[in-house]
Write a protein that holds these residues in place. Structure first.
Motif, PDB file in Angstrom:
ATOM      1  N   TRP A  39      43.271  39.956  46.352  1.00 51.83           N
ATOM      2  CA  TRP A  39      42.846  40.134  45.301  1.00 51.83           C
ATOM      3  C   TRP A  39      43.524  41.066  44.200  1.00 51.83           C
ATOM      4  CZ3 TRP A  39      38.414  37.350  43.440  1.00 51.83           C
ATOM      5  CH2 TRP A  39      38.045  37.624  42.164  1.00 51.83           C
ATOM      6  N   ALA A  43      41.068  46.042  36.989  1.00 48.86           N
ATOM      7  CA  ALA A  43      39.625  46.000  36.523  1.00 48.86           C
ATOM      8  C   ALA A  43      38.556  45.763  37.375  1.00 48.86           C
ATOM      9  CB  ALA A  43      39.529  45.672  35.029  1.00 48.86           C
ATOM     10  N   THR A  44      38.901  45.099  38.503  1.00 53.49           N
ATOM     11  CA  THR A  44      38.004  44.631  39.279  1.00 53.49           C
ATOM     12  C   THR A  44      38.526  44.780  40.719  1.00 53.49           C
ATOM     13  OG1 THR A  44      37.404  42.764  37.948  1.00 53.49           O
ATOM     14  CG2 THR A  44      36.627  42.546  40.342  1.00 53.49           C
ATOM     15  N   ALA A  61      33.509  46.212  38.752  1.00 53.23           N
ATOM     16  CA  ALA A  61      34.209  45.497  37.752  1.00 53.23           C
ATOM     17  C   ALA A  61      34.045  46.477  36.383  1.00 53.23           C
ATOM     18  CB  ALA A  61      33.535  44.232  37.381  1.00 53.23           C
ATOM     19  N   ARG A  63      34.141  44.866  33.311  1.00 50.93           N
ATOM     20  CA  ARG A  63      33.577  43.803  32.542  1.00 50.93           C
ATOM     21  C   ARG A  63      32.558  42.878  33.206  1.00 50.93           C
ATOM     22  NH1 ARG A  63      39.177  42.511  29.710  1.00 50.93           N
ATOM     23  NH2 ARG A  63      38.931  40.816  31.608  1.00 50.93           N
ATOM     24  N   SER A  65      32.483  39.767  32.224  1.00 52.63           N
ATOM     25  CA  SER A  65      33.054  38.620  32.511  1.00 52.63           C
ATOM     26  C   SER A  65      34.119  38.620  34.116  1.00 52.63           C
ATOM     27  CB  SER A  65      33.891  38.232  31.469  1.00 52.63           C
ATOM     28  OG  SER A  65      34.956  39.164  31.344  1.00 52.63           O
ATOM     29  N   ASP A  66      34.304  39.733  34.393  1.00 54.23           N
ATOM     30  CA  ASP A  66      35.152  40.139  35.527  1.00 54.23           C
ATOM     31  C   ASP A  66      34.200  40.049  36.777  1.00 54.23           C
ATOM     32  OD1 ASP A  66      37.476  39.963  34.008  1.00 54.23           O
ATOM     33  OD2 ASP A  66      37.397  42.315  33.903  1.00 54.23           O
ATOM     34  N   ALA A  69      33.568  36.426  37.583  1.00 61.24           N
ATOM     35  CA  ALA A  69      34.465  35.503  38.050  1.00 61.24           C
ATOM     36  C   ALA A  69      34.486  36.185  39.517  1.00 61.24           C
ATOM     37  CB  ALA A  69      35.914  36.019  37.454  1.00 61.24           C
ATOM     38  N   ALA A  70      34.621  37.269  39.905  1.00 60.62           N
ATOM     39  CA  ALA A  70      34.529  37.806  41.331  1.00 60.62           C
ATOM     40  C   ALA A  70      33.314  37.401  42.007  1.00 60.62           C
ATOM     41  CB  ALA A  70      34.671  39.396  41.375  1.00 60.62           C
TER      42      ALA A  70
END
Length: 89
Positions: A39, A43-44, A61, A63, A65-66, A69-70
């Motif tokens: 990975w 930021a994540t 994370a 954010r 959005s991150d 996604a994760a």
């Protein structure tokens, strides 16, 4: 909604999957671990653990959005690995 509007600076999530047996959990863990280990750092952060018949992914994370996604990626990897091993997910 952006994280700045919500006032969030860090978000943590835990995604755990209970398998039928410790052996199946171990197989899923080892199947997904290479994806987690590669990975992209940033930021994540994603960490995978195995305890008995349970495989857990811990996601940190900065954010939303991150985090989304994760969760989508890790959830899909766990689902596919368990399905290929004959687990009912």
């Amino acid at each position: 909604m952006s994280t700045s509007i919500l006032g969030l600076t860090e978000i943590d999530a835990e995604l755990c999957v209970n398998m039928v047996s410790p052996d199946q959990a171990e197989s899923v863990y080892w199947a997904v671990l290479p994806e987690v280990e590669t990975w992209p750092r940033g930021a994540t952060n994603v960490r995978l653990t195995l305890s008995g018949s349970t495989v857990c992914a811990y996601i940190h994370a900065t954010r939303i959005s991150d985090l989304r996604a994760a969760l989508n990626s890790v959830g899909s990897w766990l689902h596919v690995a368990a399905t290929l091993l004959g687990e009912v997910v």
